[in-house]
Write a protein that holds these residues in place. Structure first.
Motif, PDB file in Angstrom:
ATOM      1  N   VAL A   1      35.510  43.526  35.856  1.00  0.00           N
ATOM      2  CA  VAL A   1      35.392  44.958  36.648  1.00  0.00           C
ATOM      3  C   VAL A   1      36.655  44.704  37.760  1.00  0.00           C
ATOM      4  O   VAL A   1      36.674  43.646  38.497  1.00  0.00           O
ATOM      5  CB  VAL A   1      34.137  45.070  37.378  1.00  0.00           C
ATOM      6  N   LEU A   2      37.261  45.752  38.024  1.00  0.00           N
ATOM      7  CA  LEU A   2      38.462  45.653  38.972  1.00  0.00           C
ATOM      8  C   LEU A   2      38.205  47.050  40.009  1.00  0.00           C
ATOM      9  O   LEU A   2      37.990  48.085  39.393  1.00  0.00           O
ATOM     10  CB  LEU A   2      39.681  45.595  38.385  1.00  0.00           C
ATOM     11  N   VAL A   3      38.723  46.811  41.213  1.00  0.00           N
ATOM     12  CA  VAL A   3      38.444  48.029  42.129  1.00  0.00           C
ATOM     13  C   VAL A   3      39.756  47.973  42.626  1.00  0.00           C
ATOM     14  O   VAL A   3      40.170  47.085  43.447  1.00  0.00           O
ATOM     15  CB  VAL A   3      37.250  47.839  43.054  1.00  0.00           C
ATOM     16  N   ASN A   4      40.498  49.040  42.585  1.00  0.00           N
ATOM     17  CA  ASN A   4      41.822  49.166  43.047  1.00  0.00           C
ATOM     18  C   ASN A   4      42.934  48.194  42.877  1.00  0.00           C
ATOM     19  O   ASN A   4      43.581  47.641  43.662  1.00  0.00           O
ATOM     20  CB  ASN A   4      41.973  49.510  44.485  1.00  0.00           C
ATOM     21  N   GLY A   5      42.493  47.593  41.637  1.00  0.00           N
ATOM     22  CA  GLY A   5      43.419  46.473  41.135  1.00  0.00           C
ATOM     23  C   GLY A   5      42.770  45.062  41.574  1.00  0.00           C
ATOM     24  O   GLY A   5      43.297  44.143  41.006  1.00  0.00           O
ATOM     25  N   HIS A   6      41.593  45.043  42.328  1.00  0.00           N
ATOM     26  CA  HIS A   6      41.034  43.661  42.644  1.00  0.00           C
ATOM     27  C   HIS A   6      40.062  43.543  41.691  1.00  0.00           C
ATOM     28  O   HIS A   6      39.212  44.063  41.595  1.00  0.00           O
ATOM     29  CB  HIS A   6      40.862  43.681  43.913  1.00  0.00           C
ATOM     30  N   PRO A   7      40.103  42.112  41.189  1.00  0.00           N
ATOM     31  CA  PRO A   7      39.104  41.678  40.292  1.00  0.00           C
ATOM     32  C   PRO A   7      37.749  41.246  41.236  1.00  0.00           C
ATOM     33  O   PRO A   7      37.901  40.766  42.362  1.00  0.00           O
ATOM     34  CB  PRO A   7      39.467  40.356  39.651  1.00  0.00           C
ATOM     35  N   VAL A   8      36.667  41.955  40.818  1.00  0.00           N
ATOM     36  CA  VAL A   8      35.362  41.723  41.712  1.00  0.00           C
ATOM     37  C   VAL A   8      34.332  41.271  41.071  1.00  0.00           C
ATOM     38  O   VAL A   8      33.213  40.860  41.522  1.00  0.00           O
ATOM     39  CB  VAL A   8      34.963  43.416  42.276  1.00  0.00           C
ATOM     40  N   ALA A   9      34.111  41.333  39.486  1.00  0.00           N
ATOM     41  CA  ALA A   9      33.386  40.616  38.759  1.00  0.00           C
ATOM     42  C   ALA A   9      33.827  40.282  37.424  1.00  0.00           C
ATOM     43  O   ALA A   9      34.465  41.216  37.005  1.00  0.00           O
ATOM     44  CB  ALA A   9      32.105  41.644  38.712  1.00  0.00           C
ATOM     45  N   SER A  10      33.073  39.361  36.685  1.00  0.00           N
ATOM     46  CA  SER A  10      33.375  38.965  35.393  1.00  0.00           C
ATOM     47  C   SER A  10      31.951  38.370  34.893  1.00  0.00           C
ATOM     48  O   SER A  10      31.443  37.582  35.313  1.00  0.00           O
ATOM     49  CB  SER A  10      34.418  38.116  35.129  1.00  0.00           C
ATOM     50  N   HIS A  11      31.639  39.326  33.784  1.00  0.00           N
ATOM     51  CA  HIS A  11      30.147  38.878  33.344  1.00  0.00           C
ATOM     52  C   HIS A  11      30.216  38.808  31.708  1.00  0.00           C
ATOM     53  O   HIS A  11      30.723  39.789  31.288  1.00  0.00           O
ATOM     54  CB  HIS A  11      29.380  40.011  33.857  1.00  0.00           C
ATOM     55  N   THR A  12      29.676  37.723  31.210  1.00  0.00           N
ATOM     56  CA  THR A  12      29.313  37.749  29.881  1.00  0.00           C
ATOM     57  C   THR A  12      27.861  37.658  29.442  1.00  0.00           C
ATOM     58  O   THR A  12      27.091  36.854  30.092  1.00  0.00           O
ATOM     59  CB  THR A  12      30.105  36.471  29.340  1.00  0.00           C
ATOM     60  N   GLY A  13      27.623  38.530  28.519  1.00  0.00           N
ATOM     61  CA  GLY A  13      26.125  38.703  28.137  1.00  0.00           C
ATOM     62  C   GLY A  13      25.887  40.450  27.984  1.00  0.00           C
ATOM     63  O   GLY A  13      25.855  41.010  28.793  1.00  0.00           O
ATOM     64  N   GLY A  14      26.002  40.595  26.763  1.00  0.00           N
ATOM     65  CA  GLY A  14      25.912  42.035  26.306  1.00  0.00           C
ATOM     66  C   GLY A  14      24.559  42.745  26.656  1.00  0.00           C
ATOM     67  O   GLY A  14      24.466  44.013  26.427  1.00  0.00           O
TER      68      GLY A  14
END
Length: 363
Positions: free
Chosen positions: A10-23
């Motif tokens: 997840v990116l907000v205005n180009g900044h990475p804010v989260a990475s999540h694995t697990g569908g």
């Protein structure tokens, strides 16, 4: 995010804010430092290995057919943006105590402050429907981030025939949440039958015969995603109309709305952990299981290669997701049983995983 299959960045205005694995599991991210006045852009980048990796995948398969279904990817549960005060409620841990007519509650917050919360327990104005508060049963002030016991003055047990829910509001400074609970217990108790002691599953200390279906939660118009809230309700009501009191939610985690409807409509849930691992040898993990059990042959779940669990990262991921699943759903009164493994699909270290599940949910 309710669920994004499988890995979401997840990116907000180009900044990475989260990475999540697990569908199949929810996640959230704090975006305050990255937003500004005017137009903001939220981007979600999803990578899905489906059944080519050890990640949890349920019954999805790129090459669908027989007992496997069309693979899905991307956002398949609800997404929302929520404004909260500086100190806010993150989670409620709820454990009913039927015998003592009480509710054990922990109000968890985003900080470790020794604050207070105001809890009001009430019964709804209209039974079996979401509605405005009805009669207030009790109002108490409790410390946050610590377990407390709240007596319930009017004891009514939850059953599939009478799924009685108590509702309650929790207020802490500028934050407020509403939730529900029920007084019920699932136990295994011995009963004398034909002169022998037989262990029986009991609901509220009365023998319960679970009559259930296996619900896999696939939809012709949405694959994993139900077309509407009404569609989920229809399925649950039709199961009950047909004479069933239980459903095994098979290799899938539904949106929490589904479990809430099971709570209020009175359908007991056996919840599967979502399976993962490598490529299955079905002659071992599926078809051989029955004769092995019937004939009493010794077997082991430490043969990681045969049971498609040779990847240590995959075993650790299963363990993490099992913990997250139980923590996510254990508040629901409809939950009766945690099914750790389906047949031998990615099974491993069953005794250890069973002890961990028991620690996470002693009920």
């Amino acid at each position: 995010f309710g669920a994004v299959d499988q890995t979401a960045d997840v990116l907000v205005n180009g900044h990475p804010v989260a990475s999540h694995t697990g569908g199949y599991l929810p996640f959230s991210c704090e975006i305050t430092p990255y937003v500004h006045r005017g137009r903001n852009e939220i981007a979600v980048r999803v990578t899905d290995a489906s059944d080519t990796s050890y990640h949890a995948r349920g019954k999805q398969k790129l090459d669908r057919g027989r007992m496997f279904y069309t693979a899905t990817s991307g956002i398949w549960q609800s997404v929302w943006l929520e404004e909260v005060p500086e100190s806010y409620i993150t989670k409620l841990d709820i454990r009913p105590d039927l015998d003592a007519s009480a509710l054990h509650l922990v109000v968890r917050t985003n900080d470790e402050k020794n604050g207070k919360a105001f809890v009001t327990v009430y019964v709804p104005a209209i039974y079996d429907r979401e509605s405005s508060p009805g009669m207030t049963l009790t109002s108490v002030t409790v410390p946050v981030n610590r377990p407390v016991r709240i007596p319930i003055p009017e004891k009514k047990a939850w059953t599939p025939d009478a799924p009685y829910l108590y509702y309650f509001d929790v207020r802490m400074e500028d934050d407020q949440v509403r939730s529900d609970c029920a007084l019920r217990s699932f136990t295994v108790e011995k009963r004398i039958e034909d002169g022998k002691e037989i262990p029986r599953l009991c609901l509220n200390h009365e023998v319960l015969f679970p009559k259930g279906v296996r619900a896999q939660g696939y939809w012709p118009d949405g694959i994993l995603t139900a077309p509407s809230d009404e569609a989920m309700i229809f399925d649950i009501r039709e199961m009950k109309k047909t004479g069933f009191n239980m459903v095994r939610k098979h290799l899938k985690i539904e949106p929490e709305r589904w479990y809430y409807h099971c709570d209020r409509l009175g359908l007991i849930v056996w919840q599967d952990m979502v399976n993962g691992g490598g490529k299955y040898l079905h002659w071992i993990v599926t078809y051989l299981a029955t004769p092995v059990a019937l004939l009493g042959f010794p077997s082991t779940d430490r043969a990681h290669l045969l049971l498609a669990r040779e990847n240590p990262e995959g075993r650790q991921e299963y363990k993490r997701e099992m913990e997250q699943t139980i923590r996510l759903l254990r508040n629901h009164p409809s939950i009766c049983t945690w099914v750790l493994f389906n047949e031998g699909w990615g099974q491993f270290d069953t005794n250890e995983m069973g002890k961990l599940a028991k620690k996470l949910d002693p009920t």
